[in-house]
Scaffold this motif. Structure first.
Motif, PDB file in Angstrom:
ATOM      1  N   ALA A  88     -17.695   1.594  -0.160  1.00  0.00           N
ATOM      2  CA  ALA A  88     -18.494   2.096   0.969  1.00  0.00           C
ATOM      3  C   ALA A  88     -18.345   1.383   2.253  1.00  0.00           C
ATOM      4  O   ALA A  88     -18.200   1.921   3.452  1.00  0.00           O
ATOM      5  CB  ALA A  88     -20.039   2.278   0.792  1.00  0.00           C
ATOM      6  N   GLU A  89     -18.267   0.006   2.343  1.00  0.00           N
ATOM      7  CA  GLU A  89     -17.936  -0.802   3.355  1.00  0.00           C
ATOM      8  C   GLU A  89     -16.478  -0.581   4.010  1.00  0.00           C
ATOM      9  O   GLU A  89     -16.059  -1.128   5.184  1.00  0.00           O
ATOM     10  CB  GLU A  89     -18.245  -2.129   3.296  1.00  0.00           C
ATOM     11  N   THR A  90     -15.579   0.012   3.276  1.00  0.00           N
ATOM     12  CA  THR A  90     -14.345   0.470   3.674  1.00  0.00           C
ATOM     13  C   THR A  90     -14.025   1.797   3.523  1.00  0.00           C
ATOM     14  O   THR A  90     -13.266   2.185   2.897  1.00  0.00           O
ATOM     15  CB  THR A  90     -13.167  -0.670   2.850  1.00  0.00           C
ATOM     16  N   PRO A  91     -14.588   2.657   4.653  1.00  0.00           N
ATOM     17  CA  PRO A  91     -14.405   4.054   4.312  1.00  0.00           C
ATOM     18  C   PRO A  91     -13.257   4.595   4.477  1.00  0.00           C
ATOM     19  O   PRO A  91     -13.050   5.793   4.251  1.00  0.00           O
ATOM     20  CB  PRO A  91     -15.474   4.472   5.349  1.00  0.00           C
ATOM     21  N   ASP A  92     -12.055   3.757   4.881  1.00  0.00           N
ATOM     22  CA  ASP A  92     -10.641   4.544   4.838  1.00  0.00           C
ATOM     23  C   ASP A  92     -10.100   4.281   3.489  1.00  0.00           C
ATOM     24  O   ASP A  92      -9.174   5.098   3.350  1.00  0.00           O
ATOM     25  CB  ASP A  92      -9.917   3.587   5.752  1.00  0.00           C
ATOM     26  N   VAL A  93     -10.747   3.862   2.450  1.00  0.00           N
ATOM     27  CA  VAL A  93     -10.392   3.880   1.112  1.00  0.00           C
ATOM     28  C   VAL A  93     -10.447   5.353   0.601  1.00  0.00           C
ATOM     29  O   VAL A  93     -11.553   5.933   0.837  1.00  0.00           O
ATOM     30  CB  VAL A  93     -11.107   2.977   0.045  1.00  0.00           C
ATOM     31  N   ASP A 184      -7.936  -5.983  -5.532  1.00  0.00           N
ATOM     32  CA  ASP A 184      -6.588  -5.381  -5.321  1.00  0.00           C
ATOM     33  C   ASP A 184      -6.708  -4.221  -4.157  1.00  0.00           C
ATOM     34  O   ASP A 184      -5.769  -4.224  -3.280  1.00  0.00           O
ATOM     35  CB  ASP A 184      -5.677  -4.568  -6.281  1.00  0.00           C
ATOM     36  N   ILE A 185      -7.640  -3.727  -4.099  1.00  0.00           N
ATOM     37  CA  ILE A 185      -7.966  -2.673  -2.992  1.00  0.00           C
ATOM     38  C   ILE A 185      -8.275  -3.403  -1.727  1.00  0.00           C
ATOM     39  O   ILE A 185      -7.627  -3.149  -0.592  1.00  0.00           O
ATOM     40  CB  ILE A 185      -9.169  -1.722  -3.338  1.00  0.00           C
ATOM     41  N   ARG A 186      -8.937  -4.524  -1.918  1.00  0.00           N
ATOM     42  CA  ARG A 186      -9.369  -5.282  -0.571  1.00  0.00           C
ATOM     43  C   ARG A 186      -8.002  -6.130  -0.279  1.00  0.00           C
ATOM     44  O   ARG A 186      -7.691  -6.191   1.059  1.00  0.00           O
ATOM     45  CB  ARG A 186     -10.362  -6.501  -1.232  1.00  0.00           C
ATOM     46  N   ARG A 187      -7.157  -6.300  -1.173  1.00  0.00           N
ATOM     47  CA  ARG A 187      -5.887  -7.008  -0.845  1.00  0.00           C
ATOM     48  C   ARG A 187      -4.926  -6.038   0.123  1.00  0.00           C
ATOM     49  O   ARG A 187      -4.519  -6.513   1.069  1.00  0.00           O
ATOM     50  CB  ARG A 187      -5.126  -7.620  -1.913  1.00  0.00           C
ATOM     51  N   LEU A 188      -4.963  -5.090  -0.541  1.00  0.00           N
ATOM     52  CA  LEU A 188      -4.310  -3.928   0.437  1.00  0.00           C
ATOM     53  C   LEU A 188      -4.833  -3.312   1.846  1.00  0.00           C
ATOM     54  O   LEU A 188      -4.077  -3.455   2.617  1.00  0.00           O
ATOM     55  CB  LEU A 188      -3.987  -2.515  -0.502  1.00  0.00           C
ATOM     56  N   GLU A 189      -5.940  -3.507   1.833  1.00  0.00           N
ATOM     57  CA  GLU A 189      -6.722  -3.344   3.003  1.00  0.00           C
ATOM     58  C   GLU A 189      -6.404  -4.328   4.098  1.00  0.00           C
ATOM     59  O   GLU A 189      -6.113  -4.359   5.364  1.00  0.00           O
ATOM     60  CB  GLU A 189      -8.392  -3.157   2.744  1.00  0.00           C
ATOM     61  N   ARG A 190      -6.475  -5.695   3.420  1.00  0.00           N
ATOM     62  CA  ARG A 190      -6.179  -6.805   4.436  1.00  0.00           C
ATOM     63  C   ARG A 190      -4.564  -6.783   4.714  1.00  0.00           C
ATOM     64  O   ARG A 190      -4.413  -7.005   5.883  1.00  0.00           O
ATOM     65  CB  ARG A 190      -6.212  -8.091   3.594  1.00  0.00           C
ATOM     66  N   GLU A 191      -3.733  -6.211   3.921  1.00  0.00           N
ATOM     67  CA  GLU A 191      -2.267  -5.964   4.142  1.00  0.00           C
ATOM     68  C   GLU A 191      -2.282  -5.261   5.582  1.00  0.00           C
ATOM     69  O   GLU A 191      -1.302  -5.336   6.165  1.00  0.00           O
ATOM     70  CB  GLU A 191      -1.445  -5.742   3.109  1.00  0.00           C
ATOM     71  N   LYS A 192      -2.981  -4.098   5.645  1.00  0.00           N
ATOM     72  CA  LYS A 192      -3.198  -3.194   6.686  1.00  0.00           C
ATOM     73  C   LYS A 192      -3.307  -3.854   8.112  1.00  0.00           C
ATOM     74  O   LYS A 192      -2.793  -3.143   9.118  1.00  0.00           O
ATOM     75  CB  LYS A 192      -3.982  -2.030   6.422  1.00  0.00           C
ATOM     76  N   SER A 193      -4.010  -5.014   8.034  1.00  0.00           N
ATOM     77  CA  SER A 193      -4.675  -5.404   9.260  1.00  0.00           C
ATOM     78  C   SER A 193      -3.842  -6.756   9.946  1.00  0.00           C
ATOM     79  O   SER A 193      -2.763  -6.997   9.610  1.00  0.00           O
ATOM     80  CB  SER A 193      -6.253  -5.869   9.386  1.00  0.00           C
TER      81      SER A 193
END
Length: 193
Positions: A88-93, A184-193
């Motif tokens: 929920a804290e990463t609504p782009d997922v 792994d979702i968090r890892r991919l979210e960090r790759e985006k930034s």
């Protein structure tokens, strides 16, 4: 004399602290690329056309289910709901559940199923389409299962990056599945930034 002992003790500890701090910053290898999901057009639970390009730029999780499944599908959808809640804290997922039973799972049936699992319609999509398109996507796109009327399907979740590359498969019945997927979702979210 006491002052000198403290100084030496502190000085001796600095390299150990530095090593621990640097180990925490060690660069992890990126998640592997396991395949490429082709562009696709299906139909959402709303009855509206769904174009995969709407997922571009988003990290997303996909699974294959059907609404009358007496076995693993309710558990998988419950787990997908947990992914929705814990991201929920990463609504782009985004979350995508694709039916393997298009003859039964009309948009209206999928909408009822989605409501049962408290789907956030801005983030979680339930998709159907013609059997040929779904079969091609399940077999050749995700490399998970056929959509051939048998209703057999994988219980794995696929993690997909913003350019539709598959970056991980996760067996929903394995211990620690959810924690690994979320990490792994968090890892991919960090790759985006």
């Amino acid at each position: 004399m006491k002052m000198g002992a403290r100084g030496r003790g502190l000085g001796a500890g600095v390299p150990a602290i530095l090593v621990v701090a640097l180990a925490g910053c060690a660069h992890r290898a990126p998640l592997p690329v396991l395949g490429q999901v082709p562009e696709f057009q299906l139909v959402a639970q709303t009855g509206q056309a769904f174009d995969s390009r709407s997922l571009d730029g988003h990290v997303w999780v996909a699974d294959f289910i059907y609404t009358s499944c007496p076995g693993p599908c309710p558990m998988m959808s419950s787990l997908m709901h947990q992914v929705q809640a814990r991201t929920a804290e990463t609504p782009d997922v985004r979350l995508v559940s694709i039916t393997v039973d298009p003859a039964t799972d009309t948009p209206a049936v999928l909408a009822g199923y989605a409501k049962h699992f408290k789907q956030d319609p801005a983030r979680w999509f339930f998709l159907t389409g013609d059997q040929t398109s779904l079969n091609d996507l399940g077999l050749n796109g995700f490399k998970l299962n056929r959509v051939d009327g048998s209703l057999e399907h994988s219980t794995r979740f696929a993690l997909v990056d913003g350019t539709r590359r598959i970056r991980g498969y996760y067996i929903s019945s394995e211990t620690g599945f959810l924690d690994r997927l979320l990490r792994d979702i968090r890892r991919l979210e960090r790759e985006k930034s």
